[in-house]
Design a protein around this motif. Structure first.
Motif, short mmCIF file in Angstrom:
data_model
loop_
_atom_site.label_atom_id
_atom_site.label_comp_id
_atom_site.label_asym_id
_atom_site.label_seq_id
_atom_site.Cartn_x
_atom_site.Cartn_y
_atom_site.Cartn_z
N ALA A 292 0.83 -1.21 0.00
CA ALA A 292 0.00 0.00 0.00
C ALA A 292 0.86 1.26 0.00
CB ALA A 292 -0.92 0.01 1.22
N MET A 293 2.14 1.10 0.34
CA MET A 293 3.05 2.25 0.42
C MET A 293 3.77 2.54 -0.89
SD MET A 293 5.11 1.43 3.93
CE MET A 293 6.33 2.63 3.51
N ILE A 294 4.12 1.50 -1.61
CA ILE A 294 4.97 1.65 -2.79
C ILE A 294 4.31 1.00 -4.00
CG2 ILE A 294 7.08 1.70 -1.41
CD1 ILE A 294 7.48 -1.28 -2.47
N THR A 295 4.87 1.27 -5.17
CA THR A 295 4.34 0.68 -6.39
C THR A 295 4.70 -0.81 -6.48
OG1 THR A 295 6.31 1.38 -7.60
CG2 THR A 295 4.38 2.83 -7.68
N SER A 296 5.97 -1.13 -6.29
CA SER A 296 6.43 -2.51 -6.39
C SER A 296 7.88 -2.60 -5.93
CB SER A 296 6.33 -3.01 -7.83
OG SER A 296 6.86 -4.31 -7.95
N HIS A 297 8.20 -3.64 -5.15
CA HIS A 297 9.58 -3.87 -4.74
C HIS A 297 10.42 -4.21 -5.97
CE1 HIS A 297 12.68 -6.78 -2.97
NE2 HIS A 297 13.05 -5.59 -2.54
N SER A 298 9.94 -5.14 -6.77
CA SER A 298 10.65 -5.56 -7.97
C SER A 298 10.38 -4.57 -9.09
CB SER A 298 10.17 -6.97 -8.35
OG SER A 298 10.84 -7.44 -9.48
N VAL A 299 11.41 -4.03 -9.67
CA VAL A 299 11.40 -3.04 -10.74
C VAL A 299 11.11 -1.63 -10.23
CG1 VAL A 299 10.36 -2.29 -12.93
CG2 VAL A 299 10.75 -4.70 -12.53
N GLY A 300 10.26 -1.48 -9.23
CA GLY A 300 9.77 -0.17 -8.82
C GLY A 300 10.57 0.57 -7.76
N MET A 301 11.68 0.01 -7.29
CA MET A 301 12.44 0.69 -6.24
C MET A 301 13.94 0.67 -6.54
SD MET A 301 10.73 -0.58 -2.67
CE MET A 301 11.65 0.62 -1.69
N LEU A 302 14.53 1.82 -6.49
CA LEU A 302 15.99 1.96 -6.51
C LEU A 302 16.40 2.16 -5.07
CD1 LEU A 302 18.49 2.36 -8.47
CD2 LEU A 302 18.18 4.80 -8.00
N ILE A 303 17.28 1.31 -4.57
CA ILE A 303 17.65 1.32 -3.15
C ILE A 303 19.15 1.57 -3.01
CG2 ILE A 303 17.71 -0.05 -1.02
CD1 ILE A 303 15.33 -1.66 -2.23
N ARG A 304 19.51 2.51 -2.14
CA ARG A 304 20.93 2.76 -1.88
C ARG A 304 21.52 1.51 -1.21
NH1 ARG A 304 23.78 7.45 -1.94
NH2 ARG A 304 21.91 8.73 -1.88
N SER A 305 22.57 0.99 -1.80
CA SER A 305 23.15 -0.28 -1.35
C SER A 305 23.61 -0.27 0.09
CB SER A 305 24.33 -0.66 -2.26
OG SER A 305 23.91 -0.74 -3.60
N ASN A 306 24.20 0.84 0.53
CA ASN A 306 24.76 0.85 1.89
C ASN A 306 23.70 0.97 2.99
OD1 ASN A 306 24.10 3.58 1.94
ND2 ASN A 306 26.22 4.29 1.97
N LEU A 307 22.44 1.10 2.62
CA LEU A 307 21.39 1.08 3.64
C LEU A 307 21.38 -0.26 4.38
CD1 LEU A 307 18.39 2.83 1.86
CD2 LEU A 307 19.75 3.72 3.76
N HIS A 308 21.78 -1.32 3.71
CA HIS A 308 21.80 -2.64 4.34
C HIS A 308 22.87 -2.74 5.42
CE1 HIS A 308 18.66 -4.36 1.92
NE2 HIS A 308 19.21 -3.79 0.86
N ASP A 309 23.87 -1.87 5.37
CA ASP A 309 24.86 -1.84 6.46
C ASP A 309 24.20 -1.40 7.76
OD1 ASP A 309 26.78 -2.50 4.57
OD2 ASP A 309 27.50 -0.43 4.33
N PRO B 269 15.43 -10.28 6.13
CA PRO B 269 15.49 -11.21 7.27
C PRO B 269 14.92 -12.59 6.94
CG PRO B 269 13.74 -9.60 7.60
CD PRO B 269 14.47 -9.20 6.34
N MET B 270 15.69 -13.60 7.25
CA MET B 270 15.29 -14.97 6.96
C MET B 270 14.15 -15.44 7.86
SD MET B 270 17.13 -15.68 4.41
CE MET B 270 16.83 -17.43 4.30
N ARG B 271 13.90 -14.71 8.95
CA ARG B 271 12.82 -15.15 9.86
C ARG B 271 11.44 -14.87 9.29
NH1 ARG B 271 15.03 -10.59 12.56
NH2 ARG B 271 13.55 -8.90 12.75
N TYR B 272 11.37 -14.14 8.17
CA TYR B 272 10.11 -13.87 7.49
C TYR B 272 10.17 -14.48 6.09
CZ TYR B 272 9.65 -10.43 11.21
OH TYR B 272 9.58 -9.82 12.43
N PRO B 273 9.97 -15.77 5.96
CA PRO B 273 10.20 -16.45 4.68
C PRO B 273 9.25 -16.04 3.55
CG PRO B 273 9.20 -17.95 6.26
CD PRO B 273 9.52 -16.69 7.00
N VAL B 274 8.16 -15.37 3.87
CA VAL B 274 7.21 -14.96 2.84
C VAL B 274 7.25 -13.46 2.59
CG1 VAL B 274 4.77 -14.94 2.17
CG2 VAL B 274 5.71 -16.91 3.37
N LEU B 275 7.49 -12.66 3.61
CA LEU B 275 7.40 -11.21 3.48
C LEU B 275 8.64 -10.46 3.96
CD1 LEU B 275 3.70 -10.48 4.43
CD2 LEU B 275 4.79 -10.17 2.22
N ALA B 276 9.81 -11.01 3.73
CA ALA B 276 11.03 -10.30 4.14
C ALA B 276 11.18 -9.00 3.36
CB ALA B 276 12.26 -11.18 3.94
#
Length: 186
Positions: free
Chosen positions: A132-149, A155-162
């Protein structure tokens, strides 16, 4: 850009064709294959003109493979591309321009799904979930790589909605600059 695959021989050629058709061909492209049993790995190996890094090995699912891919990204930003996705011919150029013009950490582009354009970024709808927040994770988002730092990987603890978890985490954090872009990415 990153793509994770598993037995995607039937759809991958369309994605590769859309990458080859980009008006800006200066990009990094990482493919992580989960030890496909069809011709996927052969297609990836034949795509050396666009694939900068690829590996085929067993993994623990989509988000494990995405985390492997992100660890291989050397560019400032990445876009997740599903094996069955295609990019608009100017998507990479438009993403680069939006990143340069806004200095954003996350850019949410418009996406065409079933002949309808999904547009906008709506952080006030976070309570309804990431879709409901974004258009699409796949194709629709450019993400700064270092945010993952700072925020960690998928997270692997959410196997369906990580992806939903990390998207909400990024797009609702006051220190992460997220902007909507007015172009169709794919």
């Amino acid at each position: 850009m990153v793509t994770v695959t598993l037995n995607a021989e039937g759809v991958l050629p369309h994605l590769f064709a859309s990458l080859r058709a980009q008006s800006d061909r200066s990009f990094e492209y990482v493919v992580i294959d989960g030890a496909s049993q069809d011709g996927t790995w052969n297609l990836v190996q034949e795509a050396g003109d666009i694939v900068t890094y690829a590996v085929s090995e067993p993994d623990c699912g989509l988000y494990d493979a995405l985390n492997k891919a992100i660890r291989r990204v050397r560019s400032d930003y990445y876009v997740v591309l599903g094996a069955d996705d295609t990019l608009h011919p100017d998507a990479i150029r438009n993403y680069k321009m939006a990143a340069q013009d806004t200095a954003a950490d996350v850019i949410v582009a418009n996406v065409k799904i079933n002949n309808r354009i999904r547009s906008g970024y709506r952080p006030n709808r976070a309570w309804l979930g990431h879709s409901a927040m974004i258009t699409s994770h796949s194709v629709g988002m450019l993400i700064r790589s270092n945010l993952h730092d700072r925020f960690g990987g998928y997270p692997m603890r959410y196997p369906v909605l990580a992806d939903g978890y990390i998207i909400k985490k990024l797009c609702t954090d006051a220190t992460v600059k997220t902007v909507a872009a007015g172009f169709v990415a794919g």
